[in-house]
Design a protein around this motif. Structure first.
Motif, short mmCIF file in Angstrom:
data_model
loop_
_atom_site.label_atom_id
_atom_site.label_comp_id
_atom_site.label_asym_id
_atom_site.label_seq_id
_atom_site.Cartn_x
_atom_site.Cartn_y
_atom_site.Cartn_z
N PRO A 164 35.00 41.90 34.62
CA PRO A 164 36.47 42.45 34.27
C PRO A 164 36.72 43.13 33.02
O PRO A 164 37.49 43.93 33.06
N GLU A 174 41.88 46.74 34.48
CA GLU A 174 41.83 45.36 35.00
C GLU A 174 43.22 44.91 35.77
O GLU A 174 43.88 44.45 35.30
N ALA A 176 43.70 42.64 38.05
CA ALA A 176 44.08 41.42 38.18
C ALA A 176 45.32 40.77 37.43
O ALA A 176 45.96 40.01 37.81
N GLN A 177 45.31 41.44 36.16
CA GLN A 177 46.49 41.05 35.24
C GLN A 177 48.10 41.50 35.77
O GLN A 177 48.86 41.30 35.54
N CYS A 180 48.32 39.72 40.63
CA CYS A 180 48.66 38.44 40.42
C CYS A 180 49.89 38.05 40.38
O CYS A 180 50.73 38.28 38.93
N TYR A 185 45.77 35.72 35.67
CA TYR A 185 44.71 36.36 34.64
C TYR A 185 45.33 37.37 33.55
O TYR A 185 46.29 38.09 33.78
N PHE A 197 38.28 38.18 29.21
CA PHE A 197 39.32 37.84 30.36
C PHE A 197 39.53 36.33 30.50
O PHE A 197 38.80 35.44 30.57
N ILE A 199 41.46 33.14 32.48
CA ILE A 199 41.75 32.57 33.62
C ILE A 199 42.63 31.34 33.51
O ILE A 199 42.16 30.38 33.00
N CYS A 204 48.07 28.97 39.25
CA CYS A 204 47.60 29.75 40.80
C CYS A 204 48.41 29.07 41.83
O CYS A 204 48.53 27.72 42.09
N CYS A 210 43.75 37.55 44.61
CA CYS A 210 42.84 38.04 43.61
C CYS A 210 41.36 38.06 44.55
O CYS A 210 40.57 39.20 44.59
N ASP A 214 40.62 42.35 44.30
CA ASP A 214 39.72 42.74 43.27
C ASP A 214 38.72 43.95 43.75
O ASP A 214 38.19 43.72 44.57
N ILE A 219 35.97 38.04 42.52
CA ILE A 219 36.68 36.90 42.37
C ILE A 219 36.47 36.12 43.82
O ILE A 219 37.06 36.85 44.85
#
Length: 235
Positions: A164, A174, A176-177, A180, A185, A197, A199, A204, A210, A214, A219
């Motif tokens: 990440p 990145e 994922a931020q 999501c 993230y 990074f 989590i 969730c 993800c 990703d 992930i």
């Protein structure tokens, strides 16, 4: 679709009707067809390792097969041709041909391979949520009644914890931020100026974006302990 001793149903079978963005009714129907096939197989004295060929036959002769066949090109058209040309194709396919246009588009490129590097992408400045028509992520997570036990193992697994920050951050900032929907993230700055990074697995909502999006396929979503996750009591 079937294999010795088992069968795929619901979302694992890919029963989402992309054109309607609906999949509950199709998932339920596939489960019903599988259950009927299993009951018939047991009544006929078949062994557990036999394939449920009757499930495949029932699926192909049901309204479920017809509905999914009619929407087969919807997603592929958008992915291949974009929102405007893909939308035009889908208008002709769905409205003029009733989903039976004599062409089948194939979407062979995985979604995670379609991400552009941050350097090639224009930054989008989203307006702040107004609390009336648009809402921040954490407020929406609250409405989902998501809950996980705080002391359980994190159910979002990283194959390589260094990817990440070492790979995704410099190349894709990145993603994922951003992708999501629950703010799970985060890229956090340490006191020494380095990045880490983080989590927040408690947030969730089990969408598995993800796991799919990703770019490094680093992930993996696994089922959490107990009954943790979102709970939509008003649905």
């Amino acid at each position: 679709m079937v294999f010795p001793g088992g069968a795929l149903i619901g979302c694992d079978l890919g029963t989402l009707n992309f054109a309607k963005i609906k999949g509950s009714h199709t998932a339920m129907k596939s489960g019903m067809l599988a259950a009927e096939a299993i009951a018939e197989a047991l009544a006929a004295g078949k062994e557990g390792g036999d394939e449920l060929t009757s499930y495949v036959e029932a699926f192909k002769s049901s309204w479920l097969y017809d509905e999914l066949l009619r929407s087969r090109n919807f997603g592929a058209a958008i992915h291949k041709f974009g929102a405007l040309l893909g939308g035009a194709f889908n208008f002709v396919d769905q409205n003029l041909f009733g989903g039976k246009i004599p062409v089948t588009l194939h979407d062979n490129k995985p979604d995670h391979a379609c991400l552009k590097p941050a350097a090639e992408s224009k930054r989008i400045d989203y307006p702040k949520p107004d609390g009336k028509l648009s809402f921040d992520k954490l407020s929406s997570v609250f409405l989902s009644n998501t809950n996980h036990e705080e002391d359980q193992p994190v159910h979002l697994k990283l194959t390589d914890p260094n990817i990440p920050i070492g790979q995704n951050l410099p190349k894709y900032d990145e993603p994922a931020q951003r992708y999501c929907p629950a703010g799970v993230y985060e890229v956090v700055s340490n006191d020494d100026g380095s990045k880490r990074f983080q989590i927040n697995a408690q947030n969730c909502v089990h969408c598995k974006t993800c796991d799919i999006k990703d770019p490094a396929q680093n992930i993996t979503w696994v089922a959490p302990e107990g009954t943790g996750g979102p709970n939509y009591p008003n649905m």
